[in-house]
Design an enzyme around this catalytic site. Structure first.
Site, PDB file in Angstrom:
ATOM      1  CD  GLU A 113      -2.556  -1.648   2.240  1.00  0.00           C
ATOM      2  OE1 GLU A 113      -3.717  -1.449   2.567  1.00  0.00           O
ATOM      3  OE2 GLU A 113      -1.770  -2.344   2.875  1.00  0.00           O
ATOM      4  CB  CYS A 357       1.712   5.663  11.859  1.00  0.00           C
ATOM      5  SG  CYS A 357       3.269   4.945  12.288  1.00  0.00           S
TER       6      CYS A 357
END
Ligand code: SF4
Length: 372
Positions: A113, A357
């Site tokens: 990704e 994150c």
């Protein structure tokens, strides 16, 4: 011959090998990286007969965009499908950075990704460098995949080139890249540097080195090797703990490269004018968020030269950690500033599409039952 990911020198050598002048390689380099022409037929800076010859001798293989997730804040998370091929590999986690491990081995199909985040005056692209990761940080979803494989330089580059091309009508003047997606960049050093040299080349993708950041869990030999590179990105350290005891649990890589060694490597890392090292600190409620943690982190920063600390309050999600209270985030931040450490609190963008994150593996965990 696969062209994507090849350096100017490699493209020059390739052109010579097919009986063409070397300067044709530079023209391909310009068309591919500066103009983002991914179709050989569109490289109109080359004569037609050469384009026809290249169509037989070469290919430009882009990863497939399997899915796009668009966030309400304008971020787009891409899920790229990577094909199988064969590449040079310098070994795996256990032999990382070891000399003499280069060998050819087949690449497994994988998905990774990347996230495109537009904002005022710039866009930031967060990219992956490995499919999965072997480092096993306890707060990271990618860790649950284990290491699937290293990405090639072309696969790393494509995560920047494709979103830039897709948003070309609305691009802001500045592009930032952050190597903070799946994987530990310093455990795929050669491919990462090959991609970065092209991304940071004023004759190719033209991203300013000061706008590129490589984030590492603290692979000390990789930091030392990066320090020797002529053109390099800024360094960010994923710190997340205030003592070895705490970090050994949250980030087991710390047992191999404990804080003293990591901080020593950071101290020696060359910094340009106004350059600083960023320390990322994911604040986990009840784990690493006490005032004493803040004081210990501030002490660590005290003799490292120019640094800044980004506090990232934990996003509640699939892993069993708690969000810190607003009061503990503020107090942590206040103590760091009181101790003279430039500190920022960052709430990850793209939270609603799991682009925050440590969450860049969620789709694969949900869709890949074979993942470790
Ligand atoms: S935080 Fe980074 S280094 Fe740690 S497991 Fe996740 S991807 Fe790997």
């Amino acid at each position: 011959m696969e062209l994507l990911g090849k350096s100017k020198e490699e493209l020059r050598a390739f052109c010579v090998s097919i009986g063409e002048p070397a300067y044709r390689g530079e023209q391909i380099y310009h068309a591919l990286y500066a103009e983002r022409k991914f179709d050989l037929a569109q490289m109109t800076n080359l004569p037609l007969n050469l384009r026809e010859k290249l169509a037989k001798e070469a290919a430009i293989s882009l990863p497939m965009v399997k899915q796009r997730f668009v966030s309400t804040d304008g971020s787009v998370r891409y899920l790229f499908g990577l094909g199988e091929s064969e590449t040079k590999d310098r070994g795996d986690f256990n032999t990382e950075l070891a000399e003499g491990t280069e060998k050819r081995k087949p690449l497994r199909a994988a998905s990774v990704e990347a996230v495109f985040m537009p904002s005022e005056g710039r866009q930031t692209i967060c990219i992956s460098t490995q499919a999965g990761c072997a480092v096993d940080c306890q707060f990271c979803l990618t860790a649950q995949l284990g290491l699937i494989r290293n990405l090639t330089a072309g696969e790393i580059l494509a995560q920047v080139l494709l979103p830039l091309e897709e948003h070309k009508e609305r691009l802001a003047p500045q592009t930032n890249i952050v190597l903070m997606g799946q994987g530990e960049p310093l455990l795929n050093f050669d491919a990462v540097m090959a991609a970065l040299r092209i991304l940071l080349d004023p004759a190719a993708v033209r991203i300013a080195p000061k706008h590129a950041t490589l984030s590492t869990s603290g692979i000390v030999p990789g930091i030392e090797r990066l320090a020797e590179e002529k053109v390099r990105p800024k360094l960010a350290i994923s710190l997340n703990a205030s003592s070895d005891e705490q970090r050994n649990v949250l980030m087991p890589i710390n047992k191999k490269y404990p804080l003293a060694k990591l901080l020593e490597a950071c101290k020696k890392f060359p910094k340009g004018t106004r350059e600083y090292i960023t320390f990322e600190y994911v604040l986990l409620g009840g784990v690493n968020d006490t005032p004493e943690d803040a004081r210990r982190v501030a002490r660590m920063m005290s003799d490292l030269g120019r640094v800044k600390v980004n506090i990232i309050p934990w996003n509640p999600g699939a892993l069993p950690f708690a969000e810190p209270t607003e009061a503990s985030v503020k107090e942590f931040h206040r103590i760091m500033l009181e101790k003279g450490v430039p500190t920022f609190t960052r709430y990850s963008r793209g939270r609603d599409v799991m682009a925050a994150c440590g969450q860049l593996a969620l789709t694969q965990i949900e869709t890949a039952p074979t993942a470790a």
